[in-house]
Design an enzyme around this catalytic site. Sequence first.
Site, short mmCIF file in Angstrom:
data_model
loop_
_atom_site.label_atom_id
_atom_site.label_comp_id
_atom_site.label_asym_id
_atom_site.label_seq_id
_atom_site.Cartn_x
_atom_site.Cartn_y
_atom_site.Cartn_z
N HIS A 120 0.82 -1.21 0.00
CA HIS A 120 0.00 0.00 0.00
C HIS A 120 0.85 1.26 0.00
CE1 HIS A 120 0.84 -1.26 4.10
NE2 HIS A 120 0.71 -0.01 4.49
N CYS A 172 7.80 -0.12 -1.61
CA CYS A 172 7.02 -0.05 -0.37
C CYS A 172 7.29 1.33 0.24
CB CYS A 172 7.36 -1.20 0.58
SG CYS A 172 9.05 -1.29 1.19
N GLY A 173 7.02 1.50 1.51
CA GLY A 173 7.22 2.82 2.11
C GLY A 173 8.68 3.24 2.10
N THR A 174 9.54 2.31 2.46
CA THR A 174 10.97 2.60 2.53
C THR A 174 11.80 1.87 1.48
OG1 THR A 174 11.30 0.75 4.04
CG2 THR A 174 10.86 2.91 5.04
N ILE A 188 12.85 -0.96 2.14
CA ILE A 188 13.68 -1.85 2.96
C ILE A 188 13.00 -3.20 3.19
CG2 ILE A 188 14.77 -2.16 5.20
CD1 ILE A 188 15.12 0.93 5.26
N GLY A 189 11.73 -3.17 3.59
CA GLY A 189 11.03 -4.44 3.82
C GLY A 189 11.01 -5.30 2.58
N MET A 190 10.74 -4.68 1.45
CA MET A 190 10.72 -5.42 0.18
C MET A 190 12.09 -6.05 -0.09
SD MET A 190 7.85 -5.59 -1.44
CE MET A 190 6.35 -4.75 -1.99
N HIS A 243 28.16 -3.16 -10.57
CA HIS A 243 29.01 -3.92 -9.63
C HIS A 243 28.31 -5.17 -9.09
CE1 HIS A 243 31.94 -0.45 -8.45
NE2 HIS A 243 31.49 -0.30 -9.69
N ARG A 260 36.36 -9.09 -11.28
CA ARG A 260 36.28 -8.94 -9.81
C ARG A 260 34.84 -8.90 -9.32
NH1 ARG A 260 36.92 -3.87 -11.79
NH2 ARG A 260 36.08 -2.08 -10.66
C1 RB5 Z 1 4.06 -0.07 5.64
O1 RB5 Z 1 3.55 0.78 6.62
C2 RB5 Z 1 5.57 -0.06 5.65
O2 RB5 Z 1 6.05 -0.70 6.78
C3 RB5 Z 1 6.11 -0.69 4.40
O3 RB5 Z 1 5.62 -0.02 3.28
C4 RB5 Z 1 7.61 -0.70 4.22
O4 RB5 Z 1 8.14 0.58 4.42
C5 RB5 Z 1 8.36 -1.73 4.96
O5 RB5 Z 1 9.58 -1.82 4.88
#
Ligand code: RB5
Length: 143
Positions: free
Chosen positions: A8, A64-66, A68-70, A97, A132
């Site tokens: 989302h 995603c929002g950051t 990072i989670g993905m 790289h 390398r």
């Molecule tokens: C959703 O609120 C948020 O946690 C998700 O989009 C993402 O940023 C997770 O890493």
Amino acid sequence: MIAIACDHGGYQYKQMLMQHLDDRGIAYKDFGTFTPDSCDYPDYAKPVANAVAAGEYEKGILICGTGIGMSIAANKVKGIRAAVCADAFSAKATREHNDANILCMGARVISEAKALEITDIFLDTPFSQDERHIRRISKIEQL
Ligand code: RB5
């Protein structure tokens, strides 16, 4: 062929990026999410990562929002090198790289214009093929 998905937090950016891919004539498959309703990013990272690792898609894009989670989720799949990018230099470097095969971006971190710039660089930059870098990627595969 590109596999693209979001949660989302990345829904609006995915819509924008798919329009951009259409404009560029780049084929893609949308793995969801298909509504802006709250959902769980691993449910969308998993099918994209599996499809890219299986060679069904050349590259993946996950938002995603950051980002990072993905990336954490996608990198659980063997053969996936998912890179969170928030700047043009990293997008170029991770192709040259790391031969990154999935681009992750954070819609709450970067502007739409920056996401488009990073996407184009990611899609258009070839792997360097330097010995390398091949050696280092091969060491990742052996972890
Ligand atoms: C959703 O609120 C948020 O946690 C998700 O989009 C993402 O940023 C997770 O890493």
